[in-house]
Design an enzyme around this catalytic site. Structure first.
Site, short mmCIF file in Angstrom:
data_model
loop_
_atom_site.label_atom_id
_atom_site.label_comp_id
_atom_site.label_asym_id
_atom_site.label_seq_id
_atom_site.Cartn_x
_atom_site.Cartn_y
_atom_site.Cartn_z
N HIS A 453 0.83 -1.20 0.00
CA HIS A 453 0.00 0.00 0.00
C HIS A 453 0.87 1.26 0.00
O HIS A 453 0.56 2.24 -0.67
CB HIS A 453 -0.90 0.00 1.23
CG HIS A 453 -2.00 -1.00 1.11
ND1 HIS A 453 -2.67 -1.50 2.19
CD2 HIS A 453 -2.54 -1.58 0.02
CE1 HIS A 453 -3.58 -2.35 1.76
NE2 HIS A 453 -3.52 -2.42 0.46
N ARG A 560 -19.66 12.52 -14.23
CA ARG A 560 -20.29 11.23 -14.58
C ARG A 560 -21.23 10.87 -13.44
O ARG A 560 -20.78 10.73 -12.30
CB ARG A 560 -19.21 10.15 -14.74
CG ARG A 560 -18.32 10.34 -15.97
CD ARG A 560 -17.27 9.22 -16.03
NE ARG A 560 -16.66 9.10 -17.34
CZ ARG A 560 -15.46 9.56 -17.65
NH1 ARG A 560 -14.75 10.22 -16.75
NH2 ARG A 560 -14.96 9.38 -18.86
N ARG A 596 -23.51 14.90 -16.83
CA ARG A 596 -23.97 13.96 -17.86
C ARG A 596 -25.07 13.07 -17.28
O ARG A 596 -24.94 12.58 -16.16
CB ARG A 596 -22.80 13.10 -18.32
CG ARG A 596 -23.18 12.15 -19.42
CD ARG A 596 -21.97 11.46 -19.99
NE ARG A 596 -21.46 10.46 -19.08
CZ ARG A 596 -20.38 9.72 -19.34
NH1 ARG A 596 -19.69 9.93 -20.44
NH2 ARG A 596 -19.97 8.82 -18.50
N GLU A 695 -20.05 10.99 -29.59
CA GLU A 695 -19.18 9.83 -29.37
C GLU A 695 -19.57 8.65 -30.26
O GLU A 695 -18.99 7.59 -30.19
CB GLU A 695 -19.16 9.43 -27.89
CG GLU A 695 -20.49 9.32 -27.21
CD GLU A 695 -20.37 9.06 -25.71
OE1 GLU A 695 -19.27 8.77 -25.22
OE2 GLU A 695 -21.41 9.13 -25.02
N ASN A 718 -13.09 8.72 -26.19
CA ASN A 718 -12.88 7.30 -25.86
C ASN A 718 -13.81 6.44 -26.70
O ASN A 718 -13.40 5.47 -27.34
CB ASN A 718 -13.19 7.03 -24.38
CG ASN A 718 -12.42 7.95 -23.46
OD1 ASN A 718 -11.41 8.50 -23.83
ND2 ASN A 718 -12.92 8.12 -22.24
N ASP A 719 -15.08 6.81 -26.70
CA ASP A 719 -16.04 6.01 -27.46
C ASP A 719 -15.96 6.33 -28.95
O ASP A 719 -16.04 5.43 -29.78
CB ASP A 719 -17.46 6.25 -26.94
CG ASP A 719 -17.74 5.41 -25.71
OD1 ASP A 719 -17.34 4.24 -25.71
OD2 ASP A 719 -18.32 5.93 -24.74
N ARG A 729 -12.64 -0.57 -26.83
CA ARG A 729 -11.73 0.21 -25.99
C ARG A 729 -11.12 -0.61 -24.86
O ARG A 729 -10.15 -0.20 -24.24
CB ARG A 729 -12.43 1.47 -25.45
CG ARG A 729 -13.60 1.22 -24.56
CD ARG A 729 -14.46 2.47 -24.38
NE ARG A 729 -14.18 3.18 -23.15
CZ ARG A 729 -14.87 4.22 -22.71
NH1 ARG A 729 -15.88 4.70 -23.41
NH2 ARG A 729 -14.57 4.81 -21.58
N CYS A 766 -14.06 15.62 -23.81
CA CYS A 766 -14.01 15.12 -22.43
C CYS A 766 -13.48 13.70 -22.36
O CYS A 766 -13.49 13.08 -21.31
CB CYS A 766 -15.38 15.22 -21.76
SG CYS A 766 -16.63 14.22 -22.59
#
Ligand code: PEP
Ligand code: MG
Length: 832
Positions: A453, A560, A596, A695, A718-719, A729, A766
């Site tokens: 850790h 998100r 979103r 996206e 990303n999408d 992805r 984003c």
């Protein structure tokens, strides 16, 4: 679902077993305890009446399984059964399985919805894995019909490499089994292709455990039936994503556990393992994180001392919870989980009960606690398993914390008198989290591990560090100047003046660059030729909102909201959502926030929606598509967003829009929510700006029509990249294609920017590309107005943009559109 009752002589044992089961299954399993007797069930023994009551709470149609620890537990259980009606008694099974292993196996299989017989069989097989590992000779077990069928060859199969540092141990195995359990008709099997063990049913925890699957092993999954393909694909993706644990790709050709190569000095001797970070240079300070000695002092009587310990434990619990919050805000959820683990240690019955019984024997609370903690530290240090051995530092940490709460003076071991290199045997996580990078220029650990850790925390804080540096430290004396590179693990002990000067210059240059970035974080990102790029933060909750402000975000570009909906048995109600959203908006202060709407589906399943399995979940009922099919869920969220947004600078954003009709349906739903709130006289945000995520390639191609009605665009690279290039992805084999700098994606982005600007609408990015300095330059060159990224990336990104001229970026971006692939685009910007 089959219910489970744990019958034990010891309440503590039953409670701890329940915790173990819950760690594998999550909440929702009908499991009851009947353990201990007497006041507060604190005495050892079992009680038939309690067993009967426990049974009645979990016994439903599917029946219940009783696990007993020993001797008279069975007698009490049989007595309890005697009080049941015949029909109920027929649905209860007393199970001969070992208590702990049986409970875990039964819990996991009950959670999968298996029948009472199957759950009982799984529990009874539970000891087999341990016996295999210990080499206990086995009688050839009759192969259950299902497993025999698997052995005869599956119709379809896939292979996957296990990336989890500790292999397929119980928790990831339970995740895999739960996922396999969703495909009831697919008869999924798993075998260890590396060792040749198996195949066994992928719905049996004990059978999967018996395969002894380690990191780097390849597993083969087989399946029959109409959903075989989709089941295998889902499992393959889950394995690649780490089955709920953080994993990274294994270095090529070193597939086995402990793959980190020992570092070398310039002379080539293996001296340490690198944890990361840049160059560290300074005088060595030796320190030792240990449990401080406690002076023997008479106590105030057993009762008073026991209460004193309880109060100290409560204080430590409160402090640790606060540390968790701090770490969560500054270092992220994963790193903060370290403190969650310490909270569990704090409640470890073995630890607490040993201390309490030492108190009963006459010791004062501090001495009793120290001894109990020291015993557990010694126990961890003696273990074979390296991962468990590293928990010793956590135990020292927890021990010190409680001693401090008991009023023992616990010296802060890591207060360096001047900036330098901290040399320790091992570093406790709370010390790692609280080290001042201005004083502690680097850390050299005699022991420690790369998975501890503390290691995770040091990496997160950017402090250069080496672990397992025992050999190196023998040659090091306190006060001697030492330099090392936390990445390459090169080490220089007492470098000569010329070399020291060179190293110091290198260190200063690295540190100055980082410090300057942080210092200027609150300044806007304006290019050399005066073009302002708005830099915003992607956040997932309240804590992130606070760190976004500190890191220089000019707003929240993406909140998100999934976190409100995931990991729970039922959807959140309106009031709950309003309260949570208001907290986040408060933490964001005056910053504008783009929220979103729910983006579930794809890889984010909501158990309570009973979504049908899909062959390609990323191409399935996801995000807005899902919300439009679940009007109640959507209305509740929209109402909550409008109410929480009252009087604030809030913008709504729709994920996965494919064309104008969807935007119109969503806007109509928003208007319905507004009309209802208006009628009820509830204050709310209106009008509410409504943006569209670009996206899906279709939305990019239709950007002109969308821009007429959307208030703004936010491009989810990303999408957009995965859909434009047909490259999942989550599939690491396609990494080269998953680059948003691919000219195909850039062309889509360029046309979206053109369409938006023609209608005087703003465009943000984003996706992850926004925070990648090279990609950000291309995106700015293409004309995007805003970049939104994880808060930690903001200072460096802003610094990079300030070094650029917008005119140059525009010219380069125009050239990039005509290049062959993403690598060529990166090369073009690297030459800049
Ligand atoms: C994106 O797709 O780029 C995006 C920001 O959304 P998510 O990563 O949440 O799918
Ligand atoms: Mg997305």
């Amino acid at each position: 679902m089959v219910g489970i009752v744990l019958v034990s002589h010891s309440r503590a044992l039953a409670q701890a077993t329940r915790e173990l089961v819950a760690a594998m299954t999550g909440p929702g399993l009908p499991l009851a305890l009947a353990a201990g007797t007497g006041e507060n069930r604190a005495e050892l023994g079992t009680d038939a009446t309690e067993i009967l009551e426990a049974l009645q709470t979990v016994l439903k149609e599917d029946g219940a399984l009783l696990l007993m620890d020993m001797g008279s537990a069975l007698l009490s259980a049989e007595t309890a059964l005697g009080f049941l009606e015949d029909a109920d008694r027929a649905r209860v099974r007393l199970c001969a399985a070992p208590f702990v292993e049986g409970a875990v196996a039964a819990g996991v299989s009950a959670n999968l919805g298996l029948s009472l017989d199957e759950v009982a069989r799984e529990a009874e097989k539970a000891l087999k894995q341990k016996e295999n590992q210990l080499g206990v000779p086995q009688a050839p077990a009759p192969v259950p019909a299902a497993e025999a069928a698997f052995a005869n060859g599956a119709e379809k199969s896939v292979e996957a490499v296990i990336l989890n540092p500790h292999g397929l141990h119980a928790r990831p195995a339970a995740k895999l089994i739960q996922a396999a359990g969703r495909f009831k008709d697919a008869d999924i099997t798993i075998s260890n292709a590396t060792t040749g063990r198996g195949p066994v049913s992928a719905r049996s925890l004990s059978s999967v455990g018996g395969l002894e699957i380690l990191q780097g092993h390849t597993v083969r999954l087989g399946a029959h039936g109409p959903h075989a393909g989709e089941a295998l694909e889902e499992l393959r993706q889950l394995i690649a994503a780490g089955l709920g644990e953080e994993v990274s790709p294994l270095p090529a050709a070193v597939p086995q556990k402990k793959q980190e190569k020992a570092a070398s000095t310039p002379r080539g001797e293996a001296v340490a393992q690198p944890l990361g970070g840049g160059l560290a240079l300074g005088p060595a300070f030796f320190a030792d994180a240990a449990l401080p000695e406690v002076a023997a002092a008479p106590g105030a009587g057993a009762d008073a001392e026991a209460k004193r310990l309880e109060a100290a434990l409560a204080t430590a619990r409160k402090d640790l919870t606060a540390e968790y919050g701090k770490a969560h805000a500054s270092l992220g959820a994963e790193r903060a989980a370290i403190f969650e683990a310490q909270l569990l240690l704090l409640d470890d019955p073995a630890l607490v009960e040993t201390a309490q019984s030492l108190i009963k024997e006459g010791q004062a609370a501090p001495a009793a606690w120290r001894e109990s903690a020291a015993r557990l530290v010694a126990h961890y240090r003696a273990l074979e398993d390296e991962y468990l051995r590293q928990r010793a530092a956590d135990m020292v940490d927890v021990g010190r914390r409680v001693l401090a709460a008991l009023g023992v003076s616990v010296p802060p071991v890591f207060d360096l008198p001047e900036p330098g290199i901290l040399v320790v045997d091992d570093l406790a996580p709370s010390d790692a989290a609280s080290l001042s990078p201005r004083r502690v220029l680097g850390v050299l650990c005699r022991d420690g591990g790369t998975t501890s850790h503390s290691a995770v925390l040091l990496r997160g804080r950017g402090i250069p560090a080496l672990v397992q540096a025992r050999g190196l430290l023998e040659a090091l004396r306190a006060g001697t100047t030492v330099a090392f590179d936390g990445t390459s693990a090169e080490v220089w002990i007492d470098p000569d003046p010329a070399l020291r000067q060179k190293l110091e210059a290198r260190r200063q240059a690295e540190a100055a660059a980082r410090a300057a970035e942080e210092k200027a974080a609150l300044e806007p990102a304006v290019t050399k030729d005066g073009h302002h790029v708005e830099v915003l933060a992607n956040i997932g909750g309240e804590k992130d909102a606070a760190s976004a402000r500190a890191k220089g975000a000019e707003g929240v570009g993406l909140l998100r909201t999934e976190f409100l909906f995931l990991d729970r048995p039922t959807p959140p109600n309106e009031e709950e959502q309003v309260a949570l959203l208001e907290k986040i908006f408060d933490a964001a202060g005056k910053m504008p926030v783009v929220v979103r709407t729910l983006d579930a589906g794809g890889d984010k399943n909501l158990p309570y929606l009973h979504m049908a399995p899909e062959a390609n979940p990323f191409l399935g009922v996801r995000a807005l598509r899902l919300c439009l099919r679940e009007p109640e869920l959507f209305q509740t969220q929209l109402r909550a967003l409008l109410r929480a947004g009252a009087g604030r600078d809030i913008h709504l954003l729709l994920p996965m829009v494919s064309d104008l009709s969807e935007l119109r349906l969503a806007r109509a739903a928003l208007e319905t929510a507004h009309a209802a709130l208006e009628k009820e006289g509830r204050p709310h945000l209106w009008p509410a700006p409504l943006g569209v995520m670009i996206e899906i390639p279709a939305a990019a191609l239709l950007a002109d029509s969308l821009a007429r009605e959307a208030d703004f665009f936010s491009i989810g690279t990303n999408d957009l990249t995965q859909y434009a290039l047909a490259a999942d992805r989550g599939n690491s084999a396609l990494a080269a294609l998953q680059d948003a700098l691919h000219p195909a994606v850039l062309q889509l982005i360029a046309s979206v920017v053109r369409a938006a600007h023609a209608h005087k609408k703003k465009v943000a990015i984003c996706g992850e590309a926004a925070g990648d300095p090279a990609a950000a330059q291309v995106l700015v060159g293409l004309g995007v107005d805003e970049l939104s990224m994880s808060p930690a990336r903001i200072p460096a990104l802003k610094a990079r943009l300030r070094e650029c001229a917008y005119g140059d970026l525009q010219a380069l971006a125009a050239k990039a559109l005509a290049l062959e692939n993403a690598a060529a685009v990166r090369a073009l910007f690297a030459k800049k």
